[in-house]
Design a protein around this motif. Structure first.
Motif, mmCIF file in Angstrom:
data_model
loop_
_atom_site.group_PDB
_atom_site.id
_atom_site.type_symbol
_atom_site.label_atom_id
_atom_site.label_comp_id
_atom_site.label_asym_id
_atom_site.label_seq_id
_atom_site.Cartn_x
_atom_site.Cartn_y
_atom_site.Cartn_z
ATOM 1 N N LEU A 61 0.832 -1.203 0.000
ATOM 2 C CA LEU A 61 0.000 0.000 0.000
ATOM 3 C C LEU A 61 0.869 1.257 0.000
ATOM 4 O O LEU A 61 0.514 2.279 -0.593
ATOM 5 C CB LEU A 61 -0.923 -0.013 1.224
ATOM 6 N N ILE A 183 -14.725 -3.093 -5.464
ATOM 7 C CA ILE A 183 -13.709 -2.901 -6.495
ATOM 8 C C ILE A 183 -14.391 -2.692 -7.844
ATOM 9 O O ILE A 183 -15.265 -3.462 -8.237
ATOM 10 C CB ILE A 183 -12.763 -4.113 -6.605
ATOM 11 N N THR A 191 -10.172 0.287 -9.341
ATOM 12 C CA THR A 191 -10.434 1.337 -8.366
ATOM 13 C C THR A 191 -11.207 0.802 -7.167
ATOM 14 O O THR A 191 -12.206 0.112 -7.329
ATOM 15 C CB THR A 191 -11.232 2.496 -8.994
ATOM 16 N N LEU A 192 -10.719 1.132 -5.986
ATOM 17 C CA LEU A 192 -11.460 0.873 -4.760
ATOM 18 C C LEU A 192 -12.453 2.008 -4.585
ATOM 19 O O LEU A 192 -12.065 3.187 -4.599
ATOM 20 C CB LEU A 192 -10.506 0.808 -3.560
ATOM 21 N N SER A 201 -6.948 4.223 -6.781
ATOM 22 C CA SER A 201 -6.899 3.574 -8.094
ATOM 23 C C SER A 201 -5.494 3.082 -8.396
ATOM 24 O O SER A 201 -4.506 3.610 -7.876
ATOM 25 C CB SER A 201 -7.336 4.554 -9.195
ATOM 26 N N THR A 202 -5.427 2.066 -9.245
ATOM 27 C CA THR A 202 -4.145 1.570 -9.733
ATOM 28 C C THR A 202 -4.327 1.075 -11.154
ATOM 29 O O THR A 202 -5.459 0.877 -11.612
ATOM 30 C CB THR A 202 -3.613 0.431 -8.837
ATOM 31 N N HIS A 209 -0.624 -4.573 -7.051
ATOM 32 C CA HIS A 209 -1.462 -3.478 -6.555
ATOM 33 C C HIS A 209 -2.942 -3.838 -6.620
ATOM 34 O O HIS A 209 -3.724 -3.444 -5.741
ATOM 35 C CB HIS A 209 -1.184 -2.198 -7.348
ATOM 36 N N LEU A 213 -5.413 -3.891 -3.329
ATOM 37 C CA LEU A 213 -6.719 -3.232 -3.192
ATOM 38 C C LEU A 213 -7.795 -4.237 -2.793
ATOM 39 O O LEU A 213 -8.682 -3.923 -1.986
ATOM 40 C CB LEU A 213 -7.108 -2.537 -4.496
ATOM 41 N N LYS A 217 -9.994 -4.065 0.592
ATOM 42 C CA LYS A 217 -11.468 -4.151 0.600
ATOM 43 C C LYS A 217 -11.920 -5.184 1.632
ATOM 44 O O LYS A 217 -12.846 -4.921 2.421
ATOM 45 C CB LYS A 217 -11.978 -4.550 -0.787
#
Length: 224
Positions: A61, A183, A191-192, A201-202, A209, A213, A217
């Protein structure tokens, strides 16, 4: 991913597994398993287990510019100070590149309309300076990140998730149940979200990544 490679090529990849991405390592192990190849995969397994452990602990993270604080009673996600400073540096560098670009453009037009002779090298140098403007505007994307995450906080406490961030320059605070966290997947981004509001976002091609996320979540869903 590795179906077209022969057994020898697969085993050769094991020796350089450290150069492979996490997803590529997983696929390599699966393909070797499917073929029932007898080979020492201890180092590969160690690498995979290490990455999996870091994903589960949400260590990656920080690579995304955030950090998790879990004291047992609450879960808090905040922007790291390093990420903030990197955004500031990116903005400064971006502005510097744009200034250099403007100087290159002014010098180029000045040379073209001047009565004095100029060399091809001068033109190429001015064009090179001017092209830095494109890179400069890309660096200025740090402004958006800096503003969007100013005062950012994602807090899980007492069976509720509270999100504090800026949306269209306005600081907002949203409080929802943990089930609102999900997600969202698109072609380029993962994106979370809290319902329809983006949190983190990734890029979709960054498997570590993406899994981070997903783990975050799950962590937020456990808030009680």
């Amino acid at each position: 991913m590795y179906q077209e490679k022969n057994d020898r090529q697969l085993l050769d990849l094991v020796s350089i597994h450290k150069k492979l991405t996490y997803r590529a390592q997983l696929n390599l192990k699966d393909e070797i398993s499917k073929r029932n190849l007898n080979y020492d995969l201890s180092e590969l397994n160690e690498s995979l287990n290490s990455k999996k452990s870091k994903i589960n602990n949400l260590d990656y993270l920080k690579n995304m510019g955030f950090e998790l604080h879990d004291n047992g009673d609450s879960v808090e996600v905040k922007r790291t100070s390093n990420a903030v400073w990197m955004d500031i540096v990116a903005i400064v560098v971006g502005l510097l590149f744009i200034i250099i670009s403007i100087n290159g453009i002014v010098t180029l037009f000045g040379s073209l309309y001047s009565d004095q002779s100029f060399s091809i090298f001068t033109i190429l140098w001015c064009i090179a300076q001017a092209s830095l403007g494109i890179l400069g505007f890309q660096f200025l994307s740090g402004i958006n990140r800096l503003i969007d995450h100013s005062g950012f906080q994602l807090l899980g406490l007492d069976q509720m998730i509270t999100l504090r961030k800026r949306l269209d320059l306005k600081k907002i605070e949203i409080q929802k149940e943990p089930s609102s966290i999900h997600i969202s997947n698109s072609e380029k981004k993962v994106t979370l979200q809290m319902e329809e509001v983006d949190i983190i976002s990734t890029y979709s091609d960054n498997y570590i990544h993406k899994m981070t996320l997903k783990k975050l979540k799950e962590k937020l869903h456990e808030v009680s």
